[in-house]
Design a protein around this motif. Structure first.
Motif, short mmCIF file in Angstrom:
data_model
loop_
_atom_site.label_atom_id
_atom_site.label_comp_id
_atom_site.label_asym_id
_atom_site.label_seq_id
_atom_site.Cartn_x
_atom_site.Cartn_y
_atom_site.Cartn_z
N TYR A 147 -5.15 -15.49 -4.98
CA TYR A 147 -6.16 -14.55 -5.47
C TYR A 147 -5.58 -13.14 -5.38
CZ TYR A 147 -9.23 -18.51 -4.49
OH TYR A 147 -9.81 -19.76 -4.45
N ASP A 148 -5.64 -12.39 -6.48
CA ASP A 148 -5.21 -11.00 -6.47
C ASP A 148 -6.29 -10.15 -5.83
OD1 ASP A 148 -2.80 -11.52 -7.75
OD2 ASP A 148 -3.66 -11.25 -9.75
N ILE A 149 -5.88 -9.25 -4.93
CA ILE A 149 -6.84 -8.43 -4.20
C ILE A 149 -6.52 -6.94 -4.38
CG2 ILE A 149 -7.40 -10.20 -2.50
CD1 ILE A 149 -5.51 -8.74 -0.54
N THR A 150 -7.53 -6.11 -4.16
CA THR A 150 -7.37 -4.66 -4.11
C THR A 150 -7.69 -4.21 -2.69
OG1 THR A 150 -9.67 -4.27 -4.75
CG2 THR A 150 -8.03 -4.36 -6.53
N GLY A 163 -2.82 -3.12 -3.19
CA GLY A 163 -3.30 -4.44 -3.58
C GLY A 163 -2.42 -5.51 -2.97
N GLN A 209 0.83 -1.20 0.00
CA GLN A 209 0.00 0.00 0.00
C GLN A 209 0.86 1.25 0.00
OE1 GLN A 209 -2.39 -0.23 3.61
NE2 GLN A 209 -4.20 -0.41 2.36
N ALA A 253 -13.70 -10.77 0.79
CA ALA A 253 -13.95 -9.44 0.23
C ALA A 253 -14.98 -8.70 1.08
CB ALA A 253 -14.45 -9.56 -1.20
N THR A 270 -2.05 -10.18 -2.48
CA THR A 270 -2.39 -11.55 -2.80
C THR A 270 -2.91 -12.28 -1.57
OG1 THR A 270 -0.58 -11.59 -4.41
CG2 THR A 270 -1.49 -13.71 -3.77
N PHE A 291 -11.63 -8.40 -4.91
CA PHE A 291 -10.83 -9.26 -5.77
C PHE A 291 -10.60 -8.54 -7.10
CE2 PHE A 291 -12.78 -12.34 -2.90
CZ PHE A 291 -11.63 -12.97 -2.46
N ARG A 292 -9.35 -8.56 -7.55
CA ARG A 292 -9.00 -7.92 -8.83
C ARG A 292 -9.61 -8.74 -9.95
NH1 ARG A 292 -4.49 -4.28 -9.09
NH2 ARG A 292 -4.03 -5.04 -7.02
N ARG A 293 -10.17 -8.07 -10.92
CA ARG A 293 -10.82 -8.76 -12.05
C ARG A 293 -9.86 -8.98 -13.17
NH1 ARG A 293 -16.66 -8.07 -11.32
NH2 ARG A 293 -16.86 -6.73 -9.53
#
Length: 147
Positions: A60-63, A50, A37, A93, A52, A145-147
């Protein structure tokens, strides 16, 4: 998004968010998380980034984004740690209350983050910071979750 973060933050302040950091999570960790961050604070604070989530042998990729109160300065943060109470990836999420403390002076800096959402998911993260910042406060954080 800002309205939702603000309502989570208000709940944190009214309910006494720091109290949840005093009781350790029950059971073994269900997952691991890594977050990067950029944080900026001058009485109020903001963060964007973001990372993981590693859950049941999948990544899973996260924001991550948030608004809060407390602190002064700016820093880059790398947080790693354990996730407790996660049984379904979809429960990860959402809106979290975050309690934070830490500092950064140049390339030296450390801290701790505790996050909890309404589905019982708790994260305990150790942080490394770079920049110039004193961080002590509470935040409303949205994780997706990143799309």
């Amino acid at each position: 998004m800002i309205a939702r973060i603000a309502s989570v933050l208000l709940s944190c302040v009214l309910i006494g968010g720091p109290a949840f950091a005093a009781s350790p999570p029950a059971g073994p960790p269900a997952a691991a998380v890594r977050i990067q961050q950029l944080q900026v604070a001058l009485i109020g604070s903001g963060a964007i980034g973001g990372g993981t989530l590693r859950f049941r042998d999948r990544s899973y990729d996260i924001t991550v984004g948030g608004l809060g109160i407390g602190g002064i300065g700016a820093s880059r943060l790398l947080a790693t740690g354990s996730v407790y109470g996660l049984t379904r990836v979809s429960d990860f999420a959402g809106a979290y209350v975050q309690v934070r403390e830490g500092w950064a002076l140049g390339d030296k800096g450390r801290g701790t983050l505790w996050l909890r959402n309404g589905k019982g998911v708790v994260m305990r993260l150790a942080t490394r910071r770079r920049g110039l910042q004193l961080s002590l406060g509470a935040d409303g954080v949205l994780i997706g979750f990143r799309r």
